[in-house]
Design a protein around this motif. Structure first.
Motif, PDB file in Angstrom:
ATOM      1  N   TRP A 242       5.330  -5.241 -11.384  1.00 34.51           N
ATOM      2  CA  TRP A 242       6.755  -4.884 -11.370  1.00 34.51           C
ATOM      3  C   TRP A 242       7.149  -4.120 -10.115  1.00 34.51           C
ATOM      4  N   GLU A 243       6.144  -3.725  -9.305  1.00 38.54           N
ATOM      5  CA  GLU A 243       6.501  -3.039  -8.049  1.00 38.54           C
ATOM      6  C   GLU A 243       5.325  -3.149  -7.080  1.00 38.54           C
ATOM      7  N   GLN A 244       5.663  -3.399  -5.816  1.00 37.87           N
ATOM      8  CA  GLN A 244       4.637  -3.501  -4.791  1.00 37.87           C
ATOM      9  C   GLN A 244       5.092  -2.770  -3.534  1.00 37.87           C
ATOM     10  N   TRP A 245       4.165  -2.036  -3.011  1.00 43.16           N
ATOM     11  CA  TRP A 245       4.423  -1.279  -1.788  1.00 43.16           C
ATOM     12  C   TRP A 245       3.461  -1.786  -0.708  1.00 43.16           C
ATOM     13  N   TYR A 246       4.006  -2.142   0.445  1.00 35.98           N
ATOM     14  CA  TYR A 246       3.178  -2.623   1.544  1.00 35.98           C
ATOM     15  C   TYR A 246       3.196  -1.598   2.665  1.00 35.98           C
ATOM     16  N   ILE A 247       2.017  -1.101   2.920  1.00 36.97           N
ATOM     17  CA  ILE A 247       1.854  -0.117   3.991  1.00 36.97           C
ATOM     18  C   ILE A 247       1.268  -0.847   5.197  1.00 36.97           C
ATOM     19  N   ASN A 248       2.041  -0.882   6.250  1.00 38.34           N
ATOM     20  CA  ASN A 248       1.620  -1.604   7.451  1.00 38.34           C
ATOM     21  C   ASN A 248       1.126  -0.619   8.490  1.00 38.34           C
ATOM     22  N   LEU A 249      -0.144  -0.718   8.784  1.00 42.45           N
ATOM     23  CA  LEU A 249      -0.757   0.206   9.732  1.00 42.45           C
ATOM     24  C   LEU A 249      -1.420  -0.585  10.851  1.00 42.45           C
ATOM     25  N   ASN A 250      -0.948  -0.316  12.031  1.00 42.71           N
ATOM     26  CA  ASN A 250      -1.466  -1.007  13.202  1.00 42.71           C
ATOM     27  C   ASN A 250      -2.376  -0.039  13.965  1.00 42.71           C
ATOM     28  N   THR A 251      -3.640  -0.375  13.992  1.00 46.50           N
ATOM     29  CA  THR A 251      -4.596   0.492  14.680  1.00 46.50           C
ATOM     30  C   THR A 251      -4.842  -0.050  16.070  1.00 46.50           C
TER      31      THR A 251
END
Lengths: 228, 611
Positions: free
Chosen positions: A119-128
């Motif tokens: 019911w909920e999704q969080w996308y954490i975008n981390l560019n190293t």
């Protein structure tokens, strides 16, 4: 019930100059720990004793639920993420924090898995970004007097300042999303702390399954509401 | 329908309480309880967010905020001394050297239930469960937001135990606020949380805040390590009746805290007022504000000695009290929401009224001397207490009633000894104020109050109230103990004869005869001073002459003094020396005559023998 999806603003972290330098992964750890715990705090709707945690590298304080078990789980996932980053440097990596409901088991011929309804999704975008090599033995300009230490330090400080600003924006973004979207949250079970089951998955842009994983979720949950 | 409305009111009231609790807990260190009970109280389970004990001032929220439609406005006020205060300009001279101060509203929170004028069918169908769930989420986001706004850094500096700050954070809770000026509005940003739909309206929270606090130069410096000043109090080698200079008075007020191992401040900040208003507003931008209309000035809660001290000191007698007494709509509560809530009586917060000018009241308080209740000689060790931990606090001597001998008009103190001054004077003053909320007893060790009250706010029987406000966590018991230390440092005016006699006593300190005389007449430590004075008054003149001795001395003492005269050097006059010389010369002549006669006789005998 629709699945609300939140794509958080991309964060750029400077990787360590040498691989396997644990001390340099602190930046990534801090960022991920801050974001994951903040999201979890807003979704742990059971009884919690909030716990303030100060980041070491940034002048930011975030809130944890105070649940040791979940803190351990998050730290494990972060370790996996760092391993992945080391294996695939200079890649865009993504952590997905998904909340789901367990639906009634439906015994089928193909699978007897427990069906999850996200019911909920969080996308954490981390560019190293790999630490640039400022000193090279193959320099073609040996007479150029350059202090690589200072340059690297200044660059690192500048990137860290930018990362802190971005992290703060991400936290505001989380608060804004949490406030705007409330109707999709399921009824709160009578549990303390983290009341809804969740999972954390890691993927990177180099994965062939990167897009497939997203597609799979979209098919499972129906048409997602994208929020950037 | 009544049941639904009752539930709605209950949720709304608790929502307001929780919101204010979150805001104050994240901005004003003094409102945070020192010790949080591990067991979560029922009242704290509301909205599944356990924050610990509520500030005591919130207990009476339902009394002065009876109209639930009114918004609750919480102003977070930054209090600073202006940069030019050291130039000697000040509105009022103070013995502590503190000048004026400025107050700036850095955040204004508005928590309210927006009642809808037209009740649509959809809104009335909003179930309380959904309202409650969404309120939980809203309060979570409020909690997080409190840590992201710029004022949180200032709060953390104040809360830091090893730093002293040149600013302070105060707050004011009211139902009305002075609008910001255009200049102030330009410097501020606004954020509104998405309201939560409820049966009768919407729960809304918004904030107007200063985006940039850098120009306030909120400095924090590492304080000095705790030091124990041993020579100020009752050292046998020091003059116990010595009058301390006023510039050190502030330090003495802090000494009791120092003796507990607290950090000494590099500078003692000013006193902080708190305010709870009920329809009465006060211009917070001006350091001098008129007394609130409609209520006589009782006193004004004083600022703390220093944030660092108070934070380190930060012990609060927080007995885990029963949940707040909740009256509104509690009769229909056969239903219980998430936290099973059983209202039970709780002590009311202390009552305050704002005075016109905190500087003035501070000046008044500092001008009131306090007499030393008992001689310090021989009891110096009592005031040197290096123990700073809580258990040792119990070992402190009980407070003598003489310590409460303070100027009743002085309502503040720079040192946090205010609580002792309050009980009787406050009660009488408050009862004369016409406060309507009477009959609520405040226990002596009530929690720190979190504001000054004005108008119709709080009960009158509240002795404690105002001292620990903004960044202090002083408990009532701690204030008692603090006064126990501070009072002896406040020296009363001593009679000149006594002081002079004391000086004479110093001159004769090394004399054996004096010590014998003193020891012989001293009967008790309490009578020592009187005996010394008497003895010095009746002290013998410079010339040892038994006829001139006072009757107070016994003859044996005189003989002993005379006997010790060989080793006893008395100042002598020239005439005495001349007389003695004369006597010696006479003796010499006599001796010479005698020797001459002897020699003449011897000579005559020789002559007679030889012949």
């Amino acid at each position: 019930m629709n699945c609300e999806v939140c794509q958080l603003k991309e964060l750029v972290s400077l990787g360590p100059p040498e691989p396997r330098q644990e001390v340099e992964h602190i930046e990534v750890r801090e960022v991920l720990r801050c974001i994951l715990h903040t999201i979890l705090f807003h979704r742990a709707l059971g009884l919690v004793r909030p716990k303030d945690v100060d980041l070491e590298l940034f002048d930011i304080t975030y809130v944890q639920c105070g649940d040791v078990e979940h803190e351990k789980k998050i730290n494990e996932k972060i370790d996996h993420f760092i391993d992945r980053v080391e294996k695939h440097p200079n890649k865009k990596n993504q952590i997905c924090l998904s909340f789901y409901e367990v639906k009634n088991k439906q015994a089928t011929w193909f699978t007897n898995k427990v069906e999850r309804h996200y019911w909920e999704q969080w996308y954490i975008n981390l560019n190293t970004v790999q630490h640039p090599k400022t000193h090279s033995g193959k320099s073609h300009h040996p007479k150029v007097v350059v202090d690589p230490g200072e340059t690297a330090s200044e660059e690192r400080n500048a990137r860290r300042t930018a990362l802190e600003s971005s992290l703060r924006e991400v936290l505001f973004q989380i608060i804004k999303f949490v406030n705007e979207k409330k109707d999709h949250v399921p009824p709160i079970p009578n549990l303390d702390g983290v009341s809804f089951p969740y999972e954390i998955t890691i993927s990177s842009s180099s994965d062939s399954a990167f897009g497939m994983d997203m597609l799979k979720r979209m098919l499972q949950t129906g048409h997602p509401t994208m929020l950037s | 329908m009544d049941l639904q409305y009752g539930r709605f009111e209950q949720i709304l009231t608790q929502f307001l309480l929780k919101s204010i609790h979150i805001i104050l807990d994240s901005r004003v260190p003094s409102t945070r309880p020192y010790s949080r009970c591990r067991e979560v109280k029922k009242s704290d389970k509301w909205f599944n967010l356990a924050l610990g004990d509520r500030p005591s001032a919130l207990e009476n929220l339902n009394f002065w905020h009876r109209n639930l439609t009114e918004p609750i406005i919480i102003d977070i006020i930054l209090v600073q001394e202006p940069p030019n205060s050291s130039c000697g300009y000040s509105l009022l001279p103070t013995t502590s050297g503190l000048g004026t101060f400025t107050e700036t509203v850095i955040e204004r929170w508005v928590v309210q239930c927006e009642y809808l004028r037209t009740m649509t069918p959809q809104s009335s169908d909003v179930s309380y469960k959904k309202t409650y769930k969404k309120s939980i989420i809203l309060l979570r986001s409020l909690f997080s937001m409190m840590r992201l706004l710029p004022a949180y850094k200032a709060f953390r500096k104040l809360s830091s135990t090893n730093q002293t700050c040149d600013f302070d954070i105060n707050y004011k809770v009211s139902t009305f606020s002075v609008p910001f000026s255009r200049t102030e509005e330009e410097l501020m940003k606004h954020y509104s949380f998405i309201p939560v739909d409820a049966q009768q309206g919407r729960f809304a929270i918004s904030v107007t805040y200063r985006d940039n606090l850098s120009h306030f130069n909120l400095e924090a410096s590492t304080s000095f390590p705790p030091e124990i000043i041993t020579d100020y109090v009752g050292s046998p080698l020091t003059d116990p009746l010595r009058t301390f200079p006023s510039s050190l008075e502030r330090r003495f007020h802090a000494t009791p805290l120092l003796s507990r191992g607290m950090h000494s401040p590099s500078s003692v900040p000013f006193q902080r007022p708190h305010s709870w208003t009920s329809g009465l507003h006060r211009g917070v931008s001006s350091p001098q504000s008129q007394p609130l209309a409609g209520c006589p000035v009782l006193y004004r809660a004083s600022y703390e000695v220093s944030s660092a001290i108070s934070d380190t000191y930060g012990r609060k007698v927080q007995d885990c009290k029963s949940p707040a007494h909740y009256e509104a709509a509690s009769s229909n509560d056969s239903y219980q929401l998430s936290p099973p809530f059983s209202p039970s009586p709780s002590p009311s917060p202390p009552a305050y009224l704002t005075s016109g000018n905190p500087v003035q009241t501070r000046f008044r308080s500092e001008s009131a001397p306090v007499s030393i209740p008992h001689p310090i000689v021989g009891r110096s060790s009592r005031y040197i207490s290096p123990n700073s931990s809580d258990p040792n606090r119990n070992s402190l001597p009980p407070l003598s009633p003489r310590f409460t001998k303070h100027d009743s008009s002085s309502q503040e103190s720079p040192s946090g000894t205010r609580s002792l001054r309050k009980p009787d004077s406050l009660r009488s003053a408050e009862s004369s104020c016409g406060m309507t909320y009477l009959g609520q007893k405040v226990s002596r060790d009530a929690k720190d109050d979190s504001g000054r009250f004005s108008g119709l706010l709080s009960s009158s029987d509240s002795p404690r109230v105002g001292f620990s406000r903004s960044s202090s966590r002083l408990s009532f018991q701690d204030d008692l103990d603090e006064c126990d230390f501070s009072c002896p440092f406040i020296v009363d005016d001593v009679d000149t004869s006594e002081s002079q006699a004391n000086r004479n006593l110093d001159l004769r300190k090394g004399s054996e005869a004096s010590s014998q005389a003193i020891s012989s007449v001293r009967k008790s430590q309490d009578a020592a001073v009187g005996a010394l004075v008497h003895m010095l008054r009746t002290a013998p003149p410079l010339r040892l002459d038994s006829s001139s001795y006072a009757s107070g001395f016994e003859k044996s003492e005189l003989e002993s003094i005379a006997g010790a005269g060989s080793g006893f050097v008395l100042p002598r006059k020239t005439s005495d020396a001349l007389e003695e010389l004369k006597a010696y010369s006479e003796m010499k002549e006599l001796l010479l005559c005698k020797s001459g006669s002897i020699t003449s006789r011897a000579g005559s005998k020789d002559e007679t023998s030889s012949s």
